[in-house]
Motif scaffolding. Structure first.
Motif, short mmCIF file in Angstrom:
data_model
loop_
_atom_site.label_atom_id
_atom_site.label_comp_id
_atom_site.label_asym_id
_atom_site.label_seq_id
_atom_site.Cartn_x
_atom_site.Cartn_y
_atom_site.Cartn_z
N LYS A 92 3.86 74.59 55.74
CA LYS A 92 4.34 73.66 54.72
C LYS A 92 4.20 72.20 55.13
CE LYS A 92 7.62 77.09 53.07
NZ LYS A 92 9.02 77.45 52.87
N LYS B 89 16.44 76.03 62.71
CA LYS B 89 16.90 77.01 61.72
C LYS B 89 17.37 78.29 62.41
CE LYS B 89 16.69 75.41 57.97
NZ LYS B 89 17.80 74.59 57.49
N TYR C 106 11.91 75.63 63.31
CA TYR C 106 12.44 74.29 63.08
C TYR C 106 11.95 73.75 61.74
CZ TYR C 106 13.34 74.48 68.06
OH TYR C 106 13.79 74.86 69.31
N GLU C 107 12.80 72.95 61.11
CA GLU C 107 12.43 72.20 59.93
C GLU C 107 12.42 70.74 60.33
OE1 GLU C 107 15.04 71.63 56.20
OE2 GLU C 107 13.90 73.50 55.92
N GLU D 111 11.25 66.51 59.42
CA GLU D 111 10.81 65.43 58.51
C GLU D 111 10.63 64.17 59.32
OE1 GLU D 111 13.52 64.68 55.32
OE2 GLU D 111 13.01 66.55 54.29
N GLY E 26 6.49 66.04 56.57
CA GLY E 26 7.44 67.11 56.82
C GLY E 26 6.72 68.41 57.05
N CYS E 27 7.41 69.35 57.70
CA CYS E 27 6.83 70.67 57.96
C CYS E 27 7.90 71.62 58.47
CB CYS E 27 5.70 70.57 58.98
SG CYS E 27 6.25 70.24 60.67
N GLU E 28 7.51 72.88 58.56
CA GLU E 28 8.26 73.87 59.32
C GLU E 28 7.40 74.21 60.52
OE1 GLU E 28 9.07 77.28 56.90
OE2 GLU E 28 10.64 76.25 55.78
#
Length: 154
Positions: free
Chosen positions: A100, A120, A129-130, A132, A142-144
């Motif tokens: 993402k 997470k 991890y999430e 931004e 942003g990403c995961e």
């Protein structure tokens, strides 16, 4: 647990194996452990960065892949700070997967990148991890990401 004391570059150098020109976190402003561990770190982007010589001459733009790497390094700082609190052995964390990933604005010299990373979950040495990145309060990326721990030297 919250530790609002900043983590300076000397401490970051003890947490991460990265060195110039690949160390992309200048300071940790705050971090918190607990149910949703999180970190707020930053990088000051200057025209002296070696990648600006070729990306792009006359119109310097920070490569998106380096923004992703910087977010992963912020996650690494969080993972190491958590391991220190738990008294766990030293491990290296490797970036395994990015999902993402989105970029909404270019990053240029003079920008200050603020990384906001939340863990997470952590299961058997695999951390999700999430992340931004913001500049002037506006999201630029942003990403995961998924990171895997391995004992040092293996």
């Amino acid at each position: 647990m919250t530790d609002s004391r900043p983590v300076d570059i000397e401490r970051i150098l003890s947490l991460l194996p990265h060195r110039y020109p690949f160390l992309l976190v200048d300071r940790v402003l705050e971090w918190e452990l607990g149910d949703a561990p999180r970190i707020h770190a930053l990088k000051n982007v200057t025209i002296n960065e070696p990648f600006f010589q070729g990306h792009f001459p006359g119109h310097p733009v920070m490569p998106g892949v380096l923004i992703l790497e910087a977010m992963a390094q912020a996650a690494g700082c969080l993972a190491h700070l958590a391991r220190e609190e738990q008294g766990a052995e030293d491990q290296l964390f490797y970036l395994v997967k990015i999902d993402k990933a989105r970029f909404s604005k270019t990053v240029v010299p003079g920008d200050q990148l603020h990384f906001h990373v939340t863990q997470k979950r952590m299961v058997r040495g695999m951390g999700l991890y999430e992340a931004e990145t913001h500049v002037d309060g506006k999201r630029v990326a942003g990403c995961e990401m998924l990171c895997a721990a391995r004992p040092e030297g293996k």
